[in-house]
Scaffold this motif. Sequence first.
Motif, PDB file in Angstrom:
ATOM      1  N   ASN A   1      46.599 -52.401   5.074  1.00 32.23           N
ATOM      2  CA  ASN A   1      46.557 -51.010   5.543  1.00 32.23           C
ATOM      3  C   ASN A   1      47.945 -50.390   5.411  1.00 32.23           C
ATOM      4  O   ASN A   1      48.102 -49.178   5.360  1.00 32.23           O
TER       5      ASN A   1
ATOM      6  N   THR B   1      41.895 -47.083   7.374  1.00 32.95           N
ATOM      7  CA  THR B   1      42.181 -47.152   5.942  1.00 32.95           C
ATOM      8  C   THR B   1      41.013 -47.792   5.184  1.00 32.95           C
ATOM      9  O   THR B   1      41.052 -47.893   3.964  1.00 32.95           O
TER      10      THR B   1
ATOM     11  N   THR C   1      45.813 -48.804  15.222  1.00 39.28           N
ATOM     12  CA  THR C   1      45.377 -49.919  14.384  1.00 39.28           C
ATOM     13  C   THR C   1      45.008 -51.079  15.300  1.00 39.28           C
ATOM     14  O   THR C   1      45.057 -50.952  16.532  1.00 39.28           O
TER      15      THR C   1
HETATM   16  P1  IMP Z   1      43.263 -49.322  10.262  1.00 36.89           P
HETATM   17  O1  IMP Z   1      44.602 -49.962  10.480  1.00 36.89           O
HETATM   18  O2  IMP Z   1      42.859 -49.291   8.806  1.00 36.89           O
HETATM   19  O3  IMP Z   1      42.197 -49.889  11.134  1.00 36.89           O
HETATM   20  O4  IMP Z   1      43.388 -47.769  10.679  1.00 36.89           O
HETATM   21  C1  IMP Z   1      43.570 -47.386  12.027  1.00 36.89           C
HETATM   22  C2  IMP Z   1      44.510 -46.194  12.121  1.00 36.89           C
HETATM   23  O5  IMP Z   1      45.833 -46.595  11.756  1.00 36.89           O
HETATM   24  C3  IMP Z   1      44.171 -45.028  11.177  1.00 36.89           C
HETATM   25  O6  IMP Z   1      44.529 -43.815  11.805  1.00 36.89           O
HETATM   26  C4  IMP Z   1      45.070 -45.279   9.988  1.00 36.89           C
HETATM   27  O7  IMP Z   1      45.304 -44.107   9.253  1.00 36.89           O
HETATM   28  C5  IMP Z   1      46.313 -45.783  10.688  1.00 36.89           C
HETATM   29  N1  IMP Z   1      47.156 -46.619   9.830  1.00 36.89           N
HETATM   30  C6  IMP Z   1      46.940 -47.908   9.485  1.00 36.89           C
HETATM   31  N2  IMP Z   1      47.931 -48.352   8.700  1.00 36.89           N
HETATM   32  C7  IMP Z   1      48.807 -47.352   8.564  1.00 36.89           C
HETATM   33  C8  IMP Z   1      50.083 -47.212   7.901  1.00 36.89           C
HETATM   34  O8  IMP Z   1      50.607 -48.138   7.275  1.00 36.89           O
HETATM   35  N3  IMP Z   1      50.671 -46.007   8.003  1.00 36.89           N
HETATM   36  C9  IMP Z   1      50.136 -44.984   8.718  1.00 36.89           C
HETATM   37  N4  IMP Z   1      48.967 -45.066   9.360  1.00 36.89           N
HETATM   38  C10 IMP Z   1      48.306 -46.235   9.291  1.00 36.89           C
END
Ligand code: IMP
Length: 430
Positions: A38, A130, A240
Motif C-alpha cells: 500500500n 489501496t 490503515t
Molecule cells: P489500506 O492501507 O490499503 O487498507 O488503506 C487504508 C487507508 O490508508 C486508505 O485511506 C489509504 O488511502 C491509506 N493509505 C494506505 N497506504 C498509504 C500510503 O502509503 N500513503 C497514503 N495513504 C495510504
Amino acid sequence: MSTLVVVGVQWGDEGKGKVVDLLAREADVIVRFQGGNNAGHTLVVGGKKTIVRLIPSGVLHAGKVCVIGNGVVVDPQVLVEEIDTLQQQGCLLDPAFLKISETAHLIMPYHKAIDLARERLRGEGRIGTTGRGIGPTYEDKMARVGVRFIDLLDEKVFSEKLAHNLQEKNIYLGSILKEQALDYGQIFDGYCRLRERLAQYVIDTSRYLHQEISRGRKVLFEGAQGTMLDVDHGTYPFVTSSNTVSGAVCAGAGVAPQQIHNVIGISKTYTTRVGSGPFPTELFGPEGEKLRHDGGEFGSVTGRPRRCGWFDAVVVRTAARLNGLNSLALTKIDVLSGFPTLRICTGYDYQGRHYDEMPASIQVLEGLTPIYEELPGWSERLTDLRSLDALPANARRYVERIEQLIGVPVKMISVGAGREETILIRPSFF
Ligand code: IMP
C-alpha cells in the motif's frame, strides 16, 4: 550502537522515500517494519524516477542490506516484480543484500478479493483502501489463520493452510460478498513458483538485526504511511491496518525498545491525504488545486488525486509526542512558492472547546473549526537553494514558526524531488 527510525507524521506521502534514500548513505541496513505494498515511495536519482513499494527505499545505494521485517505484509508476486525491476537497473544483484523475515505474513489472492469487494459494498462509507489486501491480511494474522513465509517454505504446511483457509474464504466471498470463488490449484501452483524465487532471501531477521545492532552497524527503520493512518492513534476507522508509529519498530522488526536511539518525523510543509476520512485543513478551491498541481499530488501506488490543505500543527504536534520525535524533516517547501499568504492551523475549536491535539471522535473531527494564523508567502523558486540562509526571509519564518509550534528542531528541508535538492541543517542523523 546507533539506530534511526523514520516515520511519516501526517497521512502518508510525506516524502519518506526521498528522505530514507538520502539517510541511507549513512546507514548499513535499512528495514521496513509495517504495512505492505500500500506504500509507494518515489525516489528520484539523477532525474530518473523509481517507485518502490515493498523493498526499503535505501535499495538504490550499493552495499546496503535491505530487510523486510516480520510486521510487513508481503504480496510475493509484487515483491518478485519489484526485485526483477530493480535487478534490471543493476540493483540487488547479490541476494545477500535482501532479507525477508520468515514470520512476515503473505497477502493471498483472497485477501485482495475481499478488500476490493468490501470497498465496493461500502459505497459512500468506503475507507478508500489501496485495494491491495492489506486489511484482510492483518485480520487473518490477528485471527491466527495467516500464512507466513516459514509456512510457504514447507509445501505440506502451506498446502494444508491454503486448503483450510480457502474453504472458509470461498464461502465468505460467494455468499456474503457475491464474488467468484477462487481456485486452490491455481493459487497453490502460483505461490510455489514464487517460493522458488523468494526462498533464498528468507531468514530470522529479528536475530539478524540484533546481531547487526550489537556489532555497531547503523540500522535505519523506514516507516510507511503516516501517524494519522495508525490503526490505534489515527483517524479511525479511516486508517490503515497496522501501527505506523515509531514504537511499532519493536514488534514489527523484533528489536527491543532500548535499541531505538533516534526518531525523525517527516512532514510536508502543507498537508495531503488520499482516501476518505476527516481532514480539518482541506482546501476545496483554487488554493487546493494549486497545491495538487504544483506538488504533483497524485498517489504513487493508485494514481488517485490527493486531497490537499494547509499545514496542520495539531496533527504534527500529536505525532511528535506519539513518536518521540527528536528531529523533523520538512518536505516540498518549493511547492509553497507563489502563495501571497500562507495559513497554518494552530488548534481546533469544537463547540467552544479548544483542542491542541487530535480529538479521537470522528464527529468532532468532522464538525470542528480550524484556528488559523496567517504568514506572508514568497514568490521565489527554491529548488536550487542549498542552505537555510539562502531561503527567502518569509520561507525561513515559515519554517521557524513550524519548529515553534511543534517543539522539535527541523534538521532537513526538501526543496525538490531529487536526492540533491535538499537543505541539510544538521549533518548527521544517527
Ligand atoms: P489500506 O492501507 O490499503 O487498507 O488503506 C487504508 C487507508 O490508508 C486508505 O485511506 C489509504 O488511502 C491509506 N493509505 C494506505 N497506504 C498509504 C500510503 O502509503 N500513503 C497514503 N495513504 C495510504
